[in-house]
Design a protein around this motif. Structure first.
Motif, PDB file in Angstrom:
ATOM      1  N   PRO A 289      39.428  37.292  40.640  1.00  0.00           N
ATOM      2  CA  PRO A 289      40.788  36.929  41.340  1.00  0.00           C
ATOM      3  C   PRO A 289      42.051  37.259  40.276  1.00  0.00           C
ATOM      4  CG  PRO A 289      38.823  35.295  41.706  1.00  0.00           C
ATOM      5  CD  PRO A 289      38.064  36.455  41.147  1.00  0.00           C
ATOM      6  N   PRO A 290      42.795  36.717  40.665  1.00  0.00           N
ATOM      7  CA  PRO A 290      43.743  36.613  39.221  1.00  0.00           C
ATOM      8  C   PRO A 290      43.406  35.636  38.642  1.00  0.00           C
ATOM      9  CG  PRO A 290      45.104  37.475  42.268  1.00  0.00           C
ATOM     10  CD  PRO A 290      43.341  36.959  42.005  1.00  0.00           C
ATOM     11  N   ASN A 291      43.317  35.501  37.108  1.00  0.00           N
ATOM     12  CA  ASN A 291      43.414  34.184  36.339  1.00  0.00           C
ATOM     13  C   ASN A 291      42.357  33.754  36.231  1.00  0.00           C
ATOM     14  OD1 ASN A 291      45.823  34.928  36.355  1.00  0.00           O
ATOM     15  ND2 ASN A 291      46.757  33.686  37.882  1.00  0.00           N
ATOM     16  N   ALA A 300      33.667  37.109  40.387  1.00  0.00           N
ATOM     17  CA  ALA A 300      32.872  38.203  40.562  1.00  0.00           C
ATOM     18  C   ALA A 300      32.135  38.772  39.987  1.00  0.00           C
ATOM     19  CB  ALA A 300      33.768  39.982  40.542  1.00  0.00           C
ATOM     20  N   LEU A 301      31.665  38.447  38.409  1.00  0.00           N
ATOM     21  CA  LEU A 301      30.685  38.790  37.178  1.00  0.00           C
ATOM     22  C   LEU A 301      29.638  37.982  38.250  1.00  0.00           C
ATOM     23  CD1 LEU A 301      32.359  38.159  33.910  1.00  0.00           C
ATOM     24  CD2 LEU A 301      32.002  39.968  34.636  1.00  0.00           C
TER      25      LEU A 301
END
Length: 331
Positions: A289-291, A300-301
């Motif tokens: 996600p952003p930032n 997401a890792l």
């Protein structure tokens, strides 16, 4: 007939006048190119004087005014004019600092906006850590690894005083990072370290008392670097090296000994700079996600690793480095 303009002719576009100062002489935009300047390598800095190696001999120099605020540090490749004889009373001028291929930077702490260059043009960062007396500080090691990646330097973990404690546990912590390492013992020749450093410019970094000066004296016997003891209770010792100095290795290459540090701020390194040091994880980070700071549950890792694109150990190592930026810079 219009005469061709000589390269020595000037008009009003060729000069600048400093406003608000009466009697100020116009200054030309042209500056000396110093094509015939001698090439030098900065080996030491001391109170505004620079020791430079020029054609095999040491020269004392000062910064020329045209450098402005551009700093000069140990490891810099420079151009010098003036008296480069190396005689006791000779003084040359550094008129140009050549482009740096690497620069090791640090800040006073993680909130300090002002970064400082420790050394320039080094190939390898040797992170010197004692296994005991003083106790190892993994967060300090992590911070140095971040700095090495940021500078484009190859890291090397050097564990000293293995005669006092076994290195296995600490080496296991850094095994997922695949950082090269070497272990030394007091009173023994650091033959493996000497082989790893040959032919390169390497900078030694570590807390006071970890054994940097002892290593330097073993690698370059004529260096005669001062050695002191560390307080067994506080783990602190005085800085036996007061400034950085570059020393030539007998087998080729250079080592740069630096003063012991109590902190290594990383305000100049953005999180993306850390992720870039892990190529197999950087590809998966585009789905975050952003930032994303890569420390939260929605990163997401985690899925990227679960799908087999990278090992859990590598993700743990990355997060240890990221989390280390928010902890005590002293490690």
């Amino acid at each position: 007939m219009t005469l061709a303009r000589s390269r020595h002719d000037y008009d009003e576009d060729d000069v600048r006048v400093r406003p608000g100062r009466r009697g100020s002489r116009p200054r030309t935009r042209r500056r000396p190119a110093h094509e015939s300047a001698a090439a030098g390598f900065v080996t030491a800095v001391d109170r505004g004087r620079y020791r430079c190696l020029v054609d095999g001999h040491q020269v004392t120099a000062m910064r020329a005014r045209e450098l402005g605020r551009k700093g000069v540090v140990v490891g810099d490749r420079v151009a010098l004019v003036g008296d480069i004889s190396g005689e006791p009373d000779a003084l040359a001028r550094i008129v140009r600092v050549e482009p740096r291929r690497s620069a090791l930077r640090r800040t006073a702490d993680d909130t300090d906006p002002f970064e400082r260059i420790v050394v320039a043009n080094a190939d390898r960062l040797v992170i010197v850590t004692a296994l005991a007396d003083p106790e190892p500080r993994p967060r300090m090691i992590d911070r140095c690894l971040v700095a090495a990646h940021d500078a484009g330097m190859a890291p090397l973990l050097c564990l000293t005083k293995a005669d006092l404690a076994a290195p296995g546990d600490l080496l296991a912590v850094y095994a997922p990072l695949e950082v090269p390492s070497t272990v030394t013992r007091r009173g023994e020749d650091p033959a493996e370290l000497r082989k790893l450093l040959a032919g390169q410019v390497s900078v030694l970094v570590g807390h006071s008392g970890v054994g940097k000066s002892t290593l330097v004296n073993a690698l370059v016997p004529e260096a005669s670097r001062a050695v002191s003891q560390v307080n067994a209770v506080t783990g602190r010792g005085r800085h036996t090296s007061s400034s950085a100095i570059a020393l030539e290795l007998p087998d080729g290459g250079w080592i740069i000994d630096t003063p012991g540090v109590r902190s290594f701020g990383l305000a100049h390194v953005p999180p993306d700079g850390l992720v870039a040091a892990f190529p197999e994880l950087a590809e998966g980070a585009v789905h975050c996600p952003p930032n994303c700071d890569h420390l939260q549950p929605d990163c997401a890792l985690d899925n990227w690793v679960a799908q087999g694109h990278a090992s859990p150990g590598r993700l743990d190592s990355l997060r240890r480095l990221l989390a280390g930026r928010d902890e005590d810079p002293a490690g």
